[in-house]
Structure formats: structure tokens, C-alpha cells
Enzyme design. Structure first.
Site, PDB file in Angstrom:
ATOM      1  N   CYS A 415       0.927  -1.184  -0.035  1.00  0.00           N
ATOM      2  CA  CYS A 415      -0.004  -0.010   0.042  1.00  0.00           C
ATOM      3  C   CYS A 415       1.141   1.357   0.073  1.00  0.00           C
ATOM      4  O   CYS A 415       1.520   1.724  -0.917  1.00  0.00           O
ATOM      5  CB  CYS A 415      -1.096  -0.130   1.198  1.00  0.00           C
ATOM      6  SG  CYS A 415      -2.411   0.955   0.731  1.00  0.00           S
ATOM      7  N   HIS A 541      -3.666  -4.862   0.329  1.00  0.00           N
ATOM      8  CA  HIS A 541      -2.827  -5.548   1.425  1.00  0.00           C
ATOM      9  C   HIS A 541      -2.902  -7.005   1.551  1.00  0.00           C
ATOM     10  O   HIS A 541      -3.898  -7.613   1.792  1.00  0.00           O
ATOM     11  CB  HIS A 541      -3.484  -4.988   2.958  1.00  0.00           C
ATOM     12  CG  HIS A 541      -3.221  -3.396   3.267  1.00  0.00           C
ATOM     13  ND1 HIS A 541      -2.021  -3.118   3.792  1.00  0.00           N
ATOM     14  CD2 HIS A 541      -3.861  -2.320   2.610  1.00  0.00           C
ATOM     15  CE1 HIS A 541      -2.462  -1.873   3.835  1.00  0.00           C
ATOM     16  NE2 HIS A 541      -3.369  -1.195   3.280  1.00  0.00           N
ATOM     17  N   GLU A 543      -1.259  -9.399   2.951  1.00  0.00           N
ATOM     18  CA  GLU A 543      -1.068  -9.617   4.478  1.00  0.00           C
ATOM     19  C   GLU A 543      -2.466 -10.118   5.015  1.00  0.00           C
ATOM     20  O   GLU A 543      -2.370 -11.006   5.829  1.00  0.00           O
ATOM     21  CB  GLU A 543      -0.289  -8.638   5.308  1.00  0.00           C
ATOM     22  CG  GLU A 543      -0.887  -7.504   5.593  1.00  0.00           C
ATOM     23  CD  GLU A 543      -0.750  -6.195   4.839  1.00  0.00           C
ATOM     24  OE1 GLU A 543      -0.487  -6.619   3.478  1.00  0.00           O
ATOM     25  OE2 GLU A 543      -1.039  -5.014   5.164  1.00  0.00           O
TER      26      GLU A 543
HETATM   27  N1  GLN Z   1      -1.895   6.725   3.019  1.00  0.00           N
HETATM   28  C1  GLN Z   1      -1.834   5.918   1.670  1.00  0.00           C
HETATM   29  C2  GLN Z   1      -3.472   6.376   1.231  1.00  0.00           C
HETATM   30  O1  GLN Z   1      -4.213   6.656   1.892  1.00  0.00           O
HETATM   31  C3  GLN Z   1      -1.665   4.342   1.980  1.00  0.00           C
HETATM   32  C4  GLN Z   1      -2.530   3.795   2.975  1.00  0.00           C
HETATM   33  C5  GLN Z   1      -2.040   2.472   3.208  1.00  0.00           C
HETATM   34  O2  GLN Z   1      -1.099   2.306   3.367  1.00  0.00           O
HETATM   35  N2  GLN Z   1      -2.981   1.737   3.872  1.00  0.00           N
HETATM   36  O3  GLN Z   1      -3.638   5.978  -0.025  1.00  0.00           O
END
Ligand code: GLN
Length: 581
Positions: A415, A541, A543
Site C-alpha cells: 500500500c 494489503h 497480508e
Molecule cells: N496513506 C496512503 C493512502 O491513503 C496509504 C494507505 C495505506 O498504506 N493503507 O492511500
């Protein structure tokens, strides 16, 4: 008040059905609570592993052929943990339907190998928001709204929602916090009522307590357990089973004492000594005949004999001495490992499959900016940059990504980690040191990561990101496609910003490959570098979908690359067992 109208409809809502507060659909009998219920309360102190106990007991029942679901009742007033600091609450675990939940739901999903939904995490905030909005609508016809029955009924309605929205025959319900907390009282009262609503053979109360050890006399003490059971009884709940957690071996006399003083059958007093191998807990509980006792008490039929062979192998593999692979995790909440628990678990799962021992090097991103912590980065065989929000420590993570790229160290970006990998590459490839995400620099001349168009109008912060399961099409011939061995996958998301498509072509020309794209072609889901052994980032994600016996293929591919770089021997012929789409 949360603006529910702005939240996307969950993917599992039947077609044509409007997403109404509080989302869960009514496609199963609205009034029935046909499942059997096991309620978990905690005594003495928090953090004794109530969640893991619930998860492990869920596994015992699944092994016996029952469909189970687990629900967490959280006594805090926040509507969900999505807006809470990871320092206070640990990781936010995201479900298929986009619910932002407590990290215990991660334990449940991993241990039992199930997929849960939004109904499985209830907070006091949700309960009150619902009752108050009904009151404003006039649903109560001028009545006085009280904790009993209005709040407790709403809690029971939400407990019932689990069996309505899943196939669960047995629902395990864990109440957060410890008995005696002011906040959890309405939840406990609702659980008390459920025994008379549903009957003895449909409800079981398990109390998880802690036995303190007095060093001077070398004894374990049962008194706090007795007190907390007394507290529970004063609310009207008599536990059917006590799981007594301890750091030291618990002898028979202690168990007998607890049985006697707490009025619980001796065979329902289960000592549970701390084990360094989390996945051993279901085996320990099975040995203590917990599964047999529960099936007997809930009058469940005999479906099948549990088969623990795979788990036993898993635990034996964890205990085996293995060659070590060192992975640096560069984050800003590294003091609190719980903030990255799913990432850590996913790495452990992958390490198990490859037959190597994972050694985590926790690196604080803000320290890297001050020139500290680089010795750990240099020791690492692979670098992970996980998700995150806000600008603190961002440049440190970008520096770590630069190191990974130039030194050809395997890199996995999750992400935010993917977004920073793109920023770093853009700064280098486009010779634009000011390339950035508009999250960190609103005026950047090269916004390679930008706000998604549908996010620009949102002012509420709770539950309004791009959340939950979305499909991702894999581009043939890429590292990602080879790792998955599939054409289309579904992964869980939680982000507001995304790759800016204006930069696709220029970055592609310099060796970045977009190996995962949303089926409509609009959204970059995976980016990787061509001239690198493994430098890959995902907007989602991965994970959250890794399982101990079914590690996520991207984590396996990353760790394999790390082993190869470090010359660490690993199991070569283990195919990735990820089968879910
Ligand atoms: N801050 C980033 C976004 O909002 C990444 C979010 C995250 O890593 N879950 O896109």
C-alpha cells in the site's frame, strides 16, 4: 455522526438491495438465532490471549466439521478502529466487505481459516449510533430510551446478525476488555439475557483469566480468578468453563481449587501455559479435551474426528532449527509490533513454507532520516515497507526504497510501501526530486500518487477510504503473475490515494512494470521493477489473506528472493499453496 451514506455498499450485498444502515442484509430469517453461542469474557487483566483462545477454540470446532464464525464486541465508543491510532489500538484489520476491524479478527481468520464480515465486529459506538438514529427517526414513539432494554436489544440484534449473514452454526463471541470495566457492562448484560432467550444447550460462557506468580513463595495464585468470577456472577453470568492462563506450569491442586471456589466442573478448568508457538494452542486445548467438553455441553452431534496432522507438522516445523533470513520492516509504529501484526504473520507463514527462520529487524523510518538504523538496513536480506498514513518518516522510507533499488535488495511495498517505491523511482527515472504523493506535498510538480477522484469530495474520515475486496488482473510474464500462477485475484484494500495514470508511460519507459491492474484498466494495483531481482509493491494489503498453512504467494516470492540474495538454503520445491481467487 458518521456519514454512512458515503460508505460504499459492501460487495456481498445482494444485487439491487440498497445498502442501509447498518449494512447487514436480511436475507436469512430475521428473527431466528438458530446458531449455538460461545461467549468469551476476560478476567483479572487484559492482554492474556482471550482472542487467541477464542480463535483456537473455533479451530477445534471447525476440525469437528462445524461451520463457525467469530464476533468481537469492543466496548469503546469509536464507531470502528479505522480512525484510531495504531499506537493505541494496533493494526486495523480489513475484511472482504471493507469493514475496518480489531486485529483479533485477523487471529480468528488465520487460525480458523475463515472469512468474516462486517457483522463480526461491533463497538459501543455503533450500537449507540444506531439506537440514537432510530430515536431521531421517531421509531420509539416517544418512549424513554434506556440501556436496558434498548441498548442491550441492539447488541443482541447485532449478535444475531452473524448467523444471519454467514453460514455459521456456532458463533463465538468475544467481549473486549475485562469483567468489571464500566464500558463492557451493557455487553455482559446482553450476554446474560441470551442464556434465558436461547437456553442452556445453546449458550456456553468461557471466562479467560490470569494466574499471577508470586516469586517469593514460588506459587501461582487463584484469588484474582475467584474475584473476577464473583464479579461475573454478580452480573448474573456463571461461567461454564475457565481457561486459566499462566506463565508457569499449573498443577492439579490449583485446578481443583479453581473448580471448587468458582463452581465449575474440574474438567472445565483448563490451564493454559504460555507457549512461544502460537499455533500450538489448538493442540494444547485439544489435549485438554476442550473440544469434547464443548460438544457435550452444547449437545452437538458427532460429525467427524478432528485431524490435527497438518497442524502438528506446522508446529514441528516452527520448532525445528532453521537457517535464518533477516527482513527489515521499515515503519513508523515499530515500537508496537501489533501495529504490523498481519505483515509479521504473513512473513512467518512464508518462512515456514520455505523452511527458514524469520528474523525481523524493526527499523524506525524517522530514525533513518537522521542517519540512524542504517546498520539494520545493511544487515537485511530483504526490506518491507508496510502501509501507513501521514507524512512523518516518509522520507526515511523513500531512502530505504532507494537503497533496495540501487543495492538490488528484495523489496516488498504494501500500500503506502508501493506508493513510496513509485515516488522513489519517479524521482530517479524522471529526474524529478520533487516527485511525491499529494498526501505529503499538495503542491508537488510531479504528483505520481494522487487522490482518487471519488475521494476528493469526502470530508468524513471514518469508513470512507477504498476499502475491502477488489479484483486485480495480472499481466502475463511479470513477477507478480508468476508468483500467483493466476490471471485474476481478489485482494483487500484500504487506501485513499492511488497511482496517477499520467505517469504510467514515462515510468514504464524507464523500467517500471504495472503487473496488476483493475479489470477496468483504470487503477494500478501492482508495480514492479524489471531490472531488479524483486522490487514489487501492491496497492492492496496481501497480508490480510495469508494463512499459516496457505501463505500468500507474494510474500513467498519475496522471501524466496531474499533467501537467494543471502545464500540462505530454502525448500525449493514447495509450490505456493494459495488457491483463493
Ligand atoms: N496513506 C496512503 C493512502 O491513503 C496509504 C494507505 C495505506 O498504506 N493503507 O492511500
Amino acid at each position: 455522526m458518521v456519514n454512512y451514506a458515503q460508505c460504499p455498499a459492501p460487495a456481498w450485498l445482494p444485487e439491487g438491495q440498497k445498502a442501509e444502515l447498518p449494512w447487514y442484509p436480511y436475507y436469512r430469517d430475521k428473527n431466528s438465532m438458530s446458531a449455538k453461542y460461545i461467549f468469551f469474557t476476560g478476567g483479572v487483566v487484559s492482554s492474556v490471549g482471550k482472542g487467541v483462545t477464542a480463535a483456537a477454540i473455533g479451530r477445534l470446532l471447525k476440525e469437528r466439521g462445524f461451520q463457525v464464525a467469530v464476533q468481537k464486541l469492543d466496548p469503546y465508543i469509536n464507531v470502528d478502529p479505522g480512525t484510531m491510532s495504531p499506537y493505541q489500538h494496533g493494526e486495523v484489520f480489513v475484511l472482504d466487505d471493507g469493514a475496518e476491524t480489531d486485529l483479533d479478527l485477523g487471529h480468528y481468520e488465520r487460525f480458523i481459516d475463515i472469512r468474516l464480515n462486517r457483522a463480526c465486529n461491533v463497538t459501543t459506538g455503533q450500537v449507540y449510533a444506531e439506537v440514537i438514529s432510530k430515536e431521531r427517526r421517531g421509531d420509539f414513539l416517544g418512549g424513554t430510551i434506556q440501556v436496558i432494554p434498548h441498548i442491550t436489544s441492539e447488541i443482541k440484534r447485532r449478535i444475531a446478525a452473524v448467523s444471519r449473514t454467514t453460514e455459521a452454526e456456532i458463533v463465538l463471541v468475544e467481549v473486549g476488555g475485562t469483567v468489571g470495566d464500566i464500558e463492557s457492562q451493557p455487553f455482559l448484560e446482553a450476554l446474560r439475557q441470551l442464556r434465558s432467550d436461547l437456553g442452556r444447550e445453546n449458550t456456553l460462557y468461557i471466562h479467560v483469566t490470569w494466574l499471577p506468580y508470586i516469586g517469593a513463595t514460588g506459587e501461582l495464585k487463584t484469588k484474582p480468578t475467584q474475584h473476577s468470577v464473583r464479579e461475573l456472577r454478580s452480573i448474573g453470568i456463571t461461567p461454564d468453563m475457565i481457561v486459566a492462563r499462566s506463565d508457569y506450569p499449573v498443577d492439579e491442586s490449583i485446578c481443583e481449587k479453581i473448580a471448587l471456589f468458582c463452581d465449575v466442573e474440574r474438567r472445565a478448568v483448563i490451564p493454559m501455559v504460555t507457549t512461544p508457538v502460537l499455533y500450538e494452542i489448538p493442540l494444547l486445548l485439544e489435549k485438554a479435551k476442550v473440544g469434547d467438553y464443548i460438544t457435550h455441553r452444547l449437545k452437538l452431534e458427532d460429525r467427524r474426528q478432528p485431524d490435527w496432522q497438518e497442524w502438528e507438522q506446522l508446529v514441528a516445523e516452527v520448532r525445528r532449527e532453521k537457517p535464518v533470513v533477516q527482513i527489515a520492516l521499515v515503519g513508523k509504529y515499530v515500537e508496537l509490533h501489533d501495529a504490523y501484526i498481519s505483515v509479521h504473520e504473513a512473513l512467518k507463514h512464508a518462512a515456514l513454507q520455505l523452511g527458514v527462520e524469520l528474523k525481523m529487524l524493526w527499523v524506525h523510518s524517522a530514525e533513518l532520516e537522521k542517519g540512524k538504523g542504517w546498520d539494520l538496513i545493511r544487515q537485511a536480506h530483504g526490506i518491507v515497507v508496510p502501509g501507513g498514513f501521514g507524512s512523518r518518516g516518509i522520507e526515511g522510507k523513500i531512502q530505504a526504497a532507494r537503497y533496495a533499488r540501487t543495492e538490488k535488495v528484495p523489496y516488498l511495498g504494501l500500500c503506502l510501501g508501493m506508493q513510496l517505491m513509485v515516488i522513489e523511482f519517479a524521482r530517479y527515472a524522471l529526474n524529478q526530486e520533487e516527485a511525491n504523493s499529494t498526501e505529503f506535498d499538495i503542491n508537488t510538480p510531479a504528483p505520481v500518487i494522487d487522490l482518487m477522484p471519488d475521494q476528493r469530495v469526502i470530508s468524513d474520515m471514518g469508513g470512507t477510504m477504498r476499502l475491502g475486496l477488489y479484483p486485480c488482473q495480472l499481466q502475463p510474464g511479470t513477477i507478480a503473475a508468476a508468483a500467483y500462477g493466476e490471471k485474476m485475484v481478489q485482494e483487500r484494500h484500504r487506501h485513499r490515494f492511488e497511482f496517477n495514470n499520467e505517469y504510467r508511460k514515462p515510468l514504464q519507459e524507464h523500467g517500471m512494470r504495472f503487473s496488476g491492474i483493475s479489470p477496468d484498466g483504470r487503477l494500478v494495483e501492482i508495480a514492479e521493477l524489471t531490472d531488479h531481482p524483486f522490487m514489487l509493491g501492491t496497492q492492496f494489503h496481501p497480508e490480510f489473506l495469508s494463512r499459516p498453512n496457505r501463505p500468500h504467494p507474494l510474500f513467498v516470492a519475496f522471501l524466496r528472493a531474499a533467501c537467494e540474495r543471502a545464500g540462505v538454503p530454502y525448500y525449493q520445491n514447495q509450490p505456493s499453496a494459495h488457491t483463493e481467487v
